[in-house]
Motif scaffolding. Structure first.
Motif, PDB file in Angstrom:
ATOM      1  N   THR A  61     106.214 -31.479 -57.089  1.00  0.00           N
ATOM      2  CA  THR A  61     107.098 -30.319 -57.153  1.00  0.00           C
ATOM      3  C   THR A  61     106.268 -29.116 -57.586  1.00  0.00           C
ATOM      4  OG1 THR A  61     108.948 -31.737 -57.807  1.00  0.00           O
ATOM      5  CG2 THR A  61     109.179 -29.363 -58.218  1.00  0.00           C
ATOM      6  N   LEU A 113     106.048 -29.825 -52.421  1.00  0.00           N
ATOM      7  CA  LEU A 113     107.330 -29.191 -52.132  1.00  0.00           C
ATOM      8  C   LEU A 113     107.448 -27.946 -52.995  1.00  0.00           C
ATOM      9  CD1 LEU A 113     109.620 -32.367 -52.106  1.00  0.00           C
ATOM     10  CD2 LEU A 113     108.238 -31.404 -50.247  1.00  0.00           C
ATOM     11  N   THR A 117     111.860 -25.177 -50.735  1.00  0.00           N
ATOM     12  CA  THR A 117     112.385 -26.487 -50.350  1.00  0.00           C
ATOM     13  C   THR A 117     113.242 -27.096 -51.462  1.00  0.00           C
ATOM     14  OG1 THR A 117     110.578 -26.928 -48.795  1.00  0.00           O
ATOM     15  CG2 THR A 117     111.705 -28.839 -49.711  1.00  0.00           C
ATOM     16  N   TRP A 118     112.676 -27.241 -52.664  1.00  0.00           N
ATOM     17  CA  TRP A 118     113.413 -28.022 -53.666  1.00  0.00           C
ATOM     18  C   TRP A 118     114.574 -27.277 -54.305  1.00  0.00           C
ATOM     19  CZ3 TRP A 118     113.262 -25.836 -58.474  1.00  0.00           C
ATOM     20  CH2 TRP A 118     112.105 -25.169 -58.898  1.00  0.00           C
ATOM     21  N   GLN A 134     106.787 -31.280 -45.657  1.00  0.00           N
ATOM     22  CA  GLN A 134     106.867 -29.824 -45.522  1.00  0.00           C
ATOM     23  C   GLN A 134     105.830 -29.335 -44.517  1.00  0.00           C
ATOM     24  OE1 GLN A 134     107.803 -27.606 -49.104  1.00  0.00           O
ATOM     25  NE2 GLN A 134     106.571 -25.883 -48.405  1.00  0.00           N
TER      26      GLN A 134
END
Length: 266
Positions: A61, A113, A117-118, A134
């Motif tokens: 992340t 990500l 995205t997250w 991604q």
């Protein structure tokens, strides 16, 4: 089953933590959409020379921003990756379409990500139990390249993959109403969003895909390309005459369109 394709106007990273009309709608979409076997995300925030696709088993992340509360940096989205899907994306883009050159795609193990995205997926797929890959946006390419890229990826929809574009149709931070409780949408933002929706509904997106040709409203609405281009990719995934809807609407801070575009049915 052919999976839908979805573009989401993601807005502020703080939407990852927020419960508002937009995040509630994203959660509703997550419940309504057919469950994909994997997600290919195209985020405004991976914009660099070249085309890359994440190819690790566990994408990290990435907190690709500054100046936000500690709670936002604590967010983790632990979805698995899907190296096989990454290779499939490279295969599809590497195939020369009629009159087009193959796209050289690098398998990337250094990214992950990002918040484009997250910050959406924490609402759309809150259990992080669907693999996510991604795809980058190549900053050296002209706007029509990205619509063509989407066309090359259409086969993924018949392979159980949800392609998720994340950006904003209108994205002008210089005009944004920072710190003001309520800002009316700027007329140019409203006009450009309306023109874009009309073109999408009419399945006549040639001018929209090459948005710099659309005049002053486009210049103000899309001062830089990266938040617009994921929409071009998603529109390229649309089959001729396929239905399209706008399940999320609204303009934040006067100059950020939160419009979502759903290709195919939920």
């Amino acid at each position: 089953m052919t999976m839908p394709a979805l573009f989401v106007g993601h807005g502020s990273p703080m939407n990852a933590l927020a419960q508002n009309a937009w995040t509630t709608a994203w959660a509703g979409l997550g419940r309504a959409l057919p469950r994909p076997r994997a997600i290919l995300a195209v985020s405004a925030h991976w914009f660099l020379p070249g085309t890359r696709v994440t190819a690790m088993d566990v994408p990290p992340t990435i907190h690709d921003f500054g100046g936000f509360p500690p709670e936002l940096y604590a967010v983790r989205y632990p979805a698995p990756g899907d190296p096989a899907l990454a290779r499939r994306v490279r295969e599809l883009l590497g195939e020369g379409a009629a009159g087009a050159e193959p796209i050289d795609v690098a398998l990337d193990t250094a990214w992950g990500l990002d918040h484009g995205t997250w910050s959406v997926l924490v609402h759309l797929v809150p259990h992080a139990d669907i693999p996510v890959v991604q795809l980058s946006l190549d900053e050296t390419q002209p706007p029509p390249f990205f619509h063509a890229l989407g066309r090359r990826l259409r086969a993924l929809r018949d392979e159980g993959v949800l392609v998720l574009g994340s950006g904003n149709l209108v994205h002008n931070l210089h005009a944004y109403g920072w710190g003001r409780r309520q800002v009316e949408p700027y007329p140019w933002a409203v006009r450009f969003e309306r023109a874009a929706c009309d073109a999408i509904l009419a399945d006549d997106v040639a001018a929209l895909v090459d948005y710099p040709t659309m005049g002053e409203d486009a210049r103000l609405s899309v001062p830089t390309p990266e938040h617009f281009l994921p929409l071009s990719v998603v529109l390229g995934l649309r089959a001729p005459g396929e239905p399209v809807t706008f399940p999320v609407e609204g303009i934040d801070g006067g100059s950020i369109s939160m419009l979502s575009v759903l290709v195919g049915g939920a």
